[in-house]
Design a protein around this motif. Sequence first.
Motif, short mmCIF file in Angstrom:
data_model
loop_
_atom_site.label_atom_id
_atom_site.label_comp_id
_atom_site.label_asym_id
_atom_site.label_seq_id
_atom_site.Cartn_x
_atom_site.Cartn_y
_atom_site.Cartn_z
N LEU A 41 0.82 -1.21 0.00
CA LEU A 41 0.00 0.00 0.00
C LEU A 41 0.86 1.26 0.00
O LEU A 41 0.58 2.22 -0.72
N VAL A 42 1.92 1.27 0.81
CA VAL A 42 2.82 2.43 0.86
C VAL A 42 3.49 2.62 -0.50
O VAL A 42 3.60 3.75 -1.00
N ASP A 43 3.93 1.54 -1.10
CA ASP A 43 4.58 1.63 -2.41
C ASP A 43 3.63 2.24 -3.44
O ASP A 43 4.02 3.14 -4.19
N ALA A 44 2.38 1.80 -3.45
CA ALA A 44 1.41 2.34 -4.41
C ALA A 44 1.16 3.83 -4.15
O ALA A 44 1.12 4.63 -5.10
N TYR A 45 1.03 4.21 -2.89
CA TYR A 45 0.82 5.62 -2.54
C TYR A 45 2.01 6.46 -2.98
O TYR A 45 1.85 7.53 -3.58
N GLU A 46 3.22 6.00 -2.67
CA GLU A 46 4.41 6.78 -2.98
C GLU A 46 4.64 6.89 -4.49
O GLU A 46 5.09 7.93 -4.97
N ARG A 47 4.32 5.85 -5.23
CA ARG A 47 4.47 5.93 -6.69
C ARG A 47 3.56 7.00 -7.28
O ARG A 47 3.92 7.70 -8.21
N GLU A 48 2.37 7.12 -6.71
CA GLU A 48 1.40 8.10 -7.22
C GLU A 48 1.66 9.51 -6.69
O GLU A 48 1.56 10.48 -7.42
N HIS A 49 1.99 9.62 -5.40
CA HIS A 49 2.06 10.94 -4.77
C HIS A 49 3.47 11.47 -4.56
O HIS A 49 3.63 12.67 -4.32
N LEU A 50 4.46 10.63 -4.61
CA LEU A 50 5.84 11.05 -4.37
C LEU A 50 6.75 10.51 -5.47
O LEU A 50 7.65 9.71 -5.20
N PRO A 51 6.55 10.95 -6.70
CA PRO A 51 7.37 10.40 -7.78
C PRO A 51 8.85 10.75 -7.58
O PRO A 51 9.20 11.89 -7.29
#
Length: 123
Positions: A41-51
């Motif tokens: 979940l963190v990986d998915a969030y960071e890929r979208e919000h913290l490129p």
Amino acid sequence: MDIRPIVTPEDHRRALTLIEKLWGADAHSRDGRVLDILATLVDAYEREHLPLDAADPVDILKTHMEMTGRNQKDLAALLGSPSRASEILNRRRALTIEMAYKLHRDWGIPAEALITPYELTRA
């Protein structure tokens, strides 16, 4: 344990805190399975919000520190010196491979995000 989608920076901070608590859990245990789900979940969030492409290593480090509640003193403890932490954060000294490794190993920052060349500030 309440596992929810990560949609806000606060959700992200909470998930990172829980990941730290669960780190090292046996992969076949309940905690290990929760850790795996949270990491996904963190990986998915960071890929979208913290490129990673949009920021240099210092920006990534500062963002990570802000999101995890860490400060310059914490960085100094990890790197071994308050002056070194200050120089890194103020772009007067470049991260070394050893520093990048420690940040990756101890704080979970992706190593590839820390080894990108970046401009230093001239004194």
